[in-house]
Design a protein around this motif. Structure first.
Motif, short mmCIF file in Angstrom:
data_model
loop_
_atom_site.label_atom_id
_atom_site.label_comp_id
_atom_site.label_asym_id
_atom_site.label_seq_id
_atom_site.Cartn_x
_atom_site.Cartn_y
_atom_site.Cartn_z
N ARG A 33 47.51 28.48 8.77
CA ARG A 33 47.60 27.13 8.25
C ARG A 33 47.71 27.16 6.73
NH1 ARG A 33 47.86 26.57 13.06
NH2 ARG A 33 46.63 25.20 14.37
N ILE A 35 47.60 24.11 3.93
CA ILE A 35 47.43 22.68 3.73
C ILE A 35 47.50 22.41 2.23
CG2 ILE A 35 45.93 20.69 4.07
CD1 ILE A 35 44.70 22.34 6.45
N VAL A 90 41.53 17.69 6.82
CA VAL A 90 41.78 19.12 6.61
C VAL A 90 41.22 19.93 7.77
CG1 VAL A 90 41.24 21.10 5.14
CG2 VAL A 90 41.98 18.94 4.11
N ARG A 91 40.01 19.60 8.22
CA ARG A 91 39.42 20.31 9.37
C ARG A 91 40.28 20.15 10.61
NH1 ARG A 91 34.14 18.83 7.41
NH2 ARG A 91 34.33 16.87 8.53
N CYS A 94 43.28 22.32 10.55
CA CYS A 94 42.94 23.74 10.74
C CYS A 94 42.65 24.06 12.20
CB CYS A 94 41.74 24.11 9.88
SG CYS A 94 42.08 24.15 8.12
N ASP A 95 42.37 23.06 13.00
CA ASP A 95 42.00 23.23 14.39
C ASP A 95 43.21 23.62 15.25
OD1 ASP A 95 41.44 21.93 17.27
OD2 ASP A 95 39.53 22.45 16.29
N GLU A 96 42.96 24.37 16.31
CA GLU A 96 44.04 24.75 17.23
C GLU A 96 44.70 23.54 17.87
OE1 GLU A 96 42.90 27.57 20.19
OE2 GLU A 96 42.31 29.07 18.71
N ASN A 99 48.23 22.22 16.56
CA ASN A 99 49.38 23.13 16.53
C ASN A 99 50.72 22.43 16.43
OD1 ASN A 99 47.91 25.45 16.51
ND2 ASN A 99 48.08 25.83 18.69
#
Length: 110
Positions: A33, A35, A90-91, A94-96, A99
């Motif tokens: 990732r 960002i 942002v979290r 970053c999480d799957e 995608n």
């Protein structure tokens, strides 16, 4: 001043992407990732920087997708910045589960 501001705000995105790709190749990672953060413009100079970041994000997203690296931008209004909302966005990116989100500019509201 223009050159300095662009160099300080846009060049790090290029360097980060370059380093991310090198790390990806060395470690055989399948996901990654990037960002980017961009302030909502209220001057011509900020408009140029913000536009460059968003446009560069979209191009990088296309180039990096084949390596499993998603690239997105989170934009915010400096007058209304809510750090908790920014952190949640942002979290999530970053999480799957995010995608499918790639090349987007997500605006963080207050």
């Amino acid at each position: 001043m223009f050159d300095n501001v662009m160099a300080a705000n846009v060049r790090p995105i290029f360097v980060t992407a370059q380093q991310m790709l090198l790390m990806h190749n060395c470690e055989n990672r399948t996901l990654g990732r990037i960002i980017n953060i961009s302030a909502k413009p209220n001057t011509e100079l900020q408009s140029a920087v913000s536009g460059a970041i968003i446009s560069f994000t979209q191009s990088l997203a296309q180039s990096m997708a084949k390596y499993g690296i998603n690239v997105n931008t989170v934009s915010y209004d400096p007058q209304k910045l809510n750090y908790d909302n920014m952190a949640r966005i942002v979290r999530f990116l970053c999480d799957e589960n995010s995608n499918g989100i790639n090349g987007e500019n997500i605006v963080c509201s207050a």
